[in-house]
Motif scaffolding. Structure first.
Motif, mmCIF file in Angstrom:
data_model
loop_
_atom_site.group_PDB
_atom_site.id
_atom_site.type_symbol
_atom_site.label_atom_id
_atom_site.label_comp_id
_atom_site.label_asym_id
_atom_site.label_seq_id
_atom_site.Cartn_x
_atom_site.Cartn_y
_atom_site.Cartn_z
ATOM 1 N N ARG A 1 0.890 -1.306 -0.254
ATOM 2 C CA ARG A 1 0.014 -0.041 0.143
ATOM 3 C C ARG A 1 0.679 1.411 0.005
ATOM 4 O O ARG A 1 0.565 2.178 -0.658
ATOM 5 C CB ARG A 1 -1.034 0.094 1.291
ATOM 6 C CG ARG A 1 -1.915 1.171 1.188
ATOM 7 C CD ARG A 1 -2.721 1.530 2.326
ATOM 8 N NE ARG A 1 -3.870 2.296 2.389
ATOM 9 C CZ ARG A 1 -3.709 3.460 2.281
ATOM 10 N NH1 ARG A 1 -2.575 4.128 2.003
ATOM 11 N NH2 ARG A 1 -4.751 4.416 2.074
ATOM 12 N N PHE A 2 2.190 1.248 0.724
ATOM 13 C CA PHE A 2 3.109 2.534 0.621
ATOM 14 C C PHE A 2 3.137 2.772 -0.780
ATOM 15 O O PHE A 2 3.274 3.733 -1.198
ATOM 16 C CB PHE A 2 4.261 2.109 1.665
ATOM 17 C CG PHE A 2 5.005 3.204 1.439
ATOM 18 C CD1 PHE A 2 5.000 4.371 1.893
ATOM 19 C CD2 PHE A 2 6.297 2.832 0.515
ATOM 20 C CE1 PHE A 2 5.934 5.353 1.663
ATOM 21 C CE2 PHE A 2 6.995 4.017 0.148
ATOM 22 C CZ PHE A 2 7.220 5.135 1.015
ATOM 23 N N MET B 1 -3.301 7.369 -6.038
ATOM 24 C CA MET B 1 -4.228 6.201 -6.060
ATOM 25 C C MET B 1 -5.213 6.617 -4.904
ATOM 26 O O MET B 1 -5.191 7.131 -3.933
ATOM 27 C CB MET B 1 -3.518 4.707 -5.582
ATOM 28 C CG MET B 1 -4.519 3.627 -5.852
ATOM 29 S SD MET B 1 -3.820 2.235 -5.517
ATOM 30 C CE MET B 1 -2.720 1.810 -6.882
ATOM 31 N N ASN B 2 -6.575 6.151 -5.512
ATOM 32 C CA ASN B 2 -7.656 6.311 -4.352
ATOM 33 C C ASN B 2 -7.819 4.942 -3.940
ATOM 34 O O ASN B 2 -7.452 3.911 -4.102
ATOM 35 C CB ASN B 2 -9.089 6.301 -5.414
ATOM 36 C CG ASN B 2 -9.182 7.531 -6.169
ATOM 37 O OD1 ASN B 2 -9.120 8.495 -5.511
ATOM 38 N ND2 ASN B 2 -8.968 7.436 -7.523
ATOM 39 N N PHE B 3 -8.419 4.999 -2.565
ATOM 40 C CA PHE B 3 -8.342 3.951 -1.661
ATOM 41 C C PHE B 3 -9.853 3.961 -1.169
ATOM 42 O O PHE B 3 -10.225 4.678 -0.656
ATOM 43 C CB PHE B 3 -7.547 3.740 -0.333
ATOM 44 C CG PHE B 3 -5.898 3.756 -1.064
ATOM 45 C CD1 PHE B 3 -5.169 2.536 -1.161
ATOM 46 C CD2 PHE B 3 -5.158 4.755 -1.242
ATOM 47 C CE1 PHE B 3 -4.053 2.158 -1.478
ATOM 48 C CE2 PHE B 3 -3.998 4.784 -1.724
ATOM 49 C CZ PHE B 3 -3.231 3.496 -1.960
ATOM 50 N N LEU B 4 -10.420 2.620 -1.028
ATOM 51 C CA LEU B 4 -11.777 2.447 -0.249
ATOM 52 C C LEU B 4 -11.659 1.187 0.390
ATOM 53 O O LEU B 4 -11.175 0.312 0.363
ATOM 54 C CB LEU B 4 -12.812 2.387 -1.494
ATOM 55 C CG LEU B 4 -13.416 3.791 -2.147
ATOM 56 C CD1 LEU B 4 -14.257 3.153 -3.125
ATOM 57 C CD2 LEU B 4 -13.766 4.585 -1.016
ATOM 58 N N GLU B 5 -12.192 1.153 1.763
ATOM 59 C CA GLU B 5 -12.186 0.014 2.488
ATOM 60 C C GLU B 5 -13.568 -0.702 1.899
ATOM 61 O O GLU B 5 -14.464 -0.221 1.752
ATOM 62 C CB GLU B 5 -12.771 0.395 3.983
ATOM 63 C CG GLU B 5 -11.363 1.136 4.656
ATOM 64 C CD GLU B 5 -11.707 0.955 5.946
ATOM 65 O OE1 GLU B 5 -12.772 0.884 6.731
ATOM 66 O OE2 GLU B 5 -10.740 1.503 6.835
ATOM 67 N N GLY C 1 -7.653 -0.320 -4.234
ATOM 68 C CA GLY C 1 -7.112 0.786 -4.762
ATOM 69 C C GLY C 1 -7.242 0.628 -6.186
ATOM 70 O O GLY C 1 -7.248 -0.366 -6.859
ATOM 71 N N VAL C 2 -7.604 1.857 -6.598
ATOM 72 C CA VAL C 2 -7.764 2.210 -8.101
ATOM 73 C C VAL C 2 -7.150 3.576 -8.349
ATOM 74 O O VAL C 2 -7.429 4.575 -7.558
ATOM 75 C CB VAL C 2 -9.360 2.028 -8.592
ATOM 76 C CG1 VAL C 2 -10.206 2.907 -7.474
ATOM 77 C CG2 VAL C 2 -9.358 2.243 -9.927
ATOM 78 N N ARG C 3 -6.334 3.598 -9.438
ATOM 79 C CA ARG C 3 -5.793 4.922 -10.158
ATOM 80 C C ARG C 3 -6.882 5.552 -10.865
ATOM 81 O O ARG C 3 -7.817 5.268 -11.153
ATOM 82 C CB ARG C 3 -4.641 4.667 -10.935
ATOM 83 C CG ARG C 3 -3.412 3.916 -10.166
ATOM 84 C CD ARG C 3 -2.158 4.118 -10.875
ATOM 85 N NE ARG C 3 -1.100 3.706 -10.054
ATOM 86 C CZ ARG C 3 -0.669 3.967 -8.779
ATOM 87 N NH1 ARG C 3 -0.965 5.204 -8.597
ATOM 88 N NH2 ARG C 3 0.538 3.509 -8.511
ATOM 89 N N ARG D 1 -16.547 10.646 2.056
ATOM 90 C CA ARG D 1 -14.909 10.196 1.365
ATOM 91 C C ARG D 1 -14.913 11.046 -0.064
ATOM 92 O O ARG D 1 -15.955 10.980 -1.009
ATOM 93 C CB ARG D 1 -14.923 8.803 1.209
ATOM 94 C CG ARG D 1 -14.451 8.082 2.523
ATOM 95 C CD ARG D 1 -14.230 6.569 2.429
ATOM 96 N NE ARG D 1 -15.638 5.990 2.338
ATOM 97 C CZ ARG D 1 -15.724 4.627 2.824
ATOM 98 N NH1 ARG D 1 -14.616 3.809 3.234
ATOM 99 N NH2 ARG D 1 -16.693 3.958 3.007
ATOM 100 N N SER D 2 -13.829 11.099 -0.409
ATOM 101 C CA SER D 2 -13.086 11.845 -1.744
ATOM 102 C C SER D 2 -12.453 10.934 -2.449
ATOM 103 O O SER D 2 -11.475 10.097 -2.066
ATOM 104 C CB SER D 2 -12.493 13.101 -1.521
ATOM 105 O OG SER D 2 -13.606 13.974 -0.727
ATOM 106 N N LEU D 3 -12.733 10.989 -3.801
ATOM 107 C CA LEU D 3 -12.077 9.998 -4.715
ATOM 108 C C LEU D 3 -11.638 10.972 -5.871
ATOM 109 O O LEU D 3 -12.370 11.911 -6.184
ATOM 110 C CB LEU D 3 -12.792 9.217 -5.316
ATOM 111 C CG LEU D 3 -13.447 8.057 -4.402
ATOM 112 C CD1 LEU D 3 -14.360 7.004 -5.070
ATOM 113 C CD2 LEU D 3 -12.403 7.413 -3.709
ATOM 114 N N THR D 4 -10.520 10.727 -6.567
ATOM 115 C CA THR D 4 -10.290 11.016 -7.814
ATOM 116 C C THR D 4 -10.385 10.548 -9.138
ATOM 117 O O THR D 4 -9.808 9.541 -9.330
ATOM 118 C CB THR D 4 -8.685 11.984 -7.720
ATOM 119 O OG1 THR D 4 -8.421 12.621 -6.760
ATOM 120 C CG2 THR D 4 -8.246 12.666 -9.069
ATOM 121 N N ALA D 5 -11.186 10.960 -9.947
ATOM 122 C CA ALA D 5 -11.518 10.154 -11.073
ATOM 123 C C ALA D 5 -11.108 11.144 -12.599
ATOM 124 O O ALA D 5 -10.687 12.110 -12.320
ATOM 125 C CB ALA D 5 -13.081 9.956 -11.139
#
Length: 368
Positions: A228-229, A239-243, A278-280, A317-321
């Motif tokens: 993850r690091f 990268m975006n991360f979501l549980e 994780g998704v870029r 939560r925030s994501l970048t698309a």
């Protein structure tokens, strides 16, 4: 050119460890970049190779010769520093010749080496100027020229572009890549700048907390981070991360997103349960309808060929698309996001990464 091998190298300042049990082999003629956050140990490791820091334990071999006990001048390496370290009262020619005069090389040999380095770096017209008459980029070329004339077995660069402005940094980065292609010398380059690492390196050594986290080509560390690091550190935007929850449905594994949507994942995992997905941004795309996630566009970054959209989900939560350069999404719009299933990454509680390609390797091993 020379191969550089570090075996179980460690370094401490008193009771504070700064490098712990690092082993690394750098091939002859290879361009390797040490990348990591401040305090990760990358500059210390470089200075240990140069002989500017002692090695507490482990061995260092350069070109087949044990070097950990040798003084810097006998290791056959040349270092280029962040602050240029050139003498202000000397001309460019004198700066480049200074080290050669100290080892009593014949004057003709000195003149020949300085002329060759000036030709390679295209600074022949600057040889009679003093540093105060040079731009930052020109001074950096002089510092590199001073290293070239030594004809070292390896070049060591310690964040050499950090003092340059953005445009000059890009131009000098290209020049360094061209220099490596011409000289084919072993080069080690320290930086915290991902763009420099990705564009210059044959391989990247990512350091974290005094240890090597991953070694690989730029594409490998970007597409298949081992942890993850690495996934969070390499890539801009990050990268975006979501549980998420992972469960089985027959032979299939499903990832349940915060929205409640369940996605099949082509990844073999040791256990079900809680993971981080994780998704870029380039693999999280704006779609016309439906989508795996839905949220509100908050900030729009128009970058010409692409548009980055910062999306706030219902839970905050925030994501970048990413969308096309001609995107018509505006702040406040409700947007649907689709995840590229083939480019998902999962991270377990220990931070270990799991990828589709890794699953294929696991199946191949089990079949064998």
């Amino acid at each position: 050119m020379a191969e550089i091998v570090l075996a179980n190298v460690s370094k401490s300042y008193g009771a504070v460890p700064v490098i712990e049990d690092v082993s690394l082999a750098i091939g002859s003629g290879e361009f390797v970049v040490f990348l990591g956050p401040s305090g990760s140990g990358k500059s210390t490791l470089l200075r240990m190779i140069a002989g500017l820091e002692t090695i507490d334990s482990g061995t260092l071999t350069i070109g087949g010769q044990r070097c950990e006990q040798l003084p810097p001048g006998q290791r056959g390496v040349a270092m280029v520093f962040q602050n240029y370290a050139i003498y202000p009262h000397m001309t460019v020619r004198e700066n480049m010749a200074f080290g050669l005069r100290n080892i009593n090389l014949p004057q003709a040999e000195i003149a020949s080496r300085v002329a060759d380095a000036a030709r390679i770096l295209e600074i022949g017209a600057l040889l009679d100027r003093r540093p105060a008459e040079l731009s930052g980029g020109q001074r950096q070329r002089v510092a590199i020229g001073r290293a070239i004339v030594k004809e070292p077995r390896a070049f060591l660069f310690d964040e050499p572009l950090s003092n340059l402005d953005a445009a000059l940094r890009v131009r000098t980065r290209v020049e360094l890549a061209e220099l490596h292609q011409r000289l084919r010398s072993t080069m080690i380059y320290v930086t915290h700048d991902q763009t420099e690492a990705m564009t210059l390196a044959d391989r990247i050594v990512i350091l974290n907390e005094r240890r090597i986290e991953q070694i690989g080509t730029p594409l490998e560390v970007y597409m298949r981070p081992v942890s993850r690091f690495v996934a969070s550190f390499v890539g801009s935007p990050a990268m975006n991360f979501l549980e998420v929850d992972v469960s089985r449905r027959g032979a299939e594994r499903l990832v349940t997103l915060p929205s409640g949507a369940a996605l099949p994942v082509p990844i073999d995992l040791p256990n079900d349960g809680r993971y981080e997905l994780g998704v870029r941004p380039e693999n999280l795309r704006v779609v016309p309808s439906g989508g795996d996630l839905v949220g509100e566009a908050v900030i729009i970054e128009r970058l010409g060929d692409r548009t980055l959209i910062h999306v706030r989900l219902a839970d905050g939560r925030s994501l970048t698309a990413q969308d096309s350069g001609r995107s018509n999404v505006a702040p406040g719009d409700r947007v649907a996001l689709g995840i590229d299933r083939a480019e998902m990454h999962l991270f377990d509680a220990s931070g270990r990464a799991w990828h589709p390609a890794q699953a294929q390797a696991v199946r191949a091993t089990e079949t064998a």
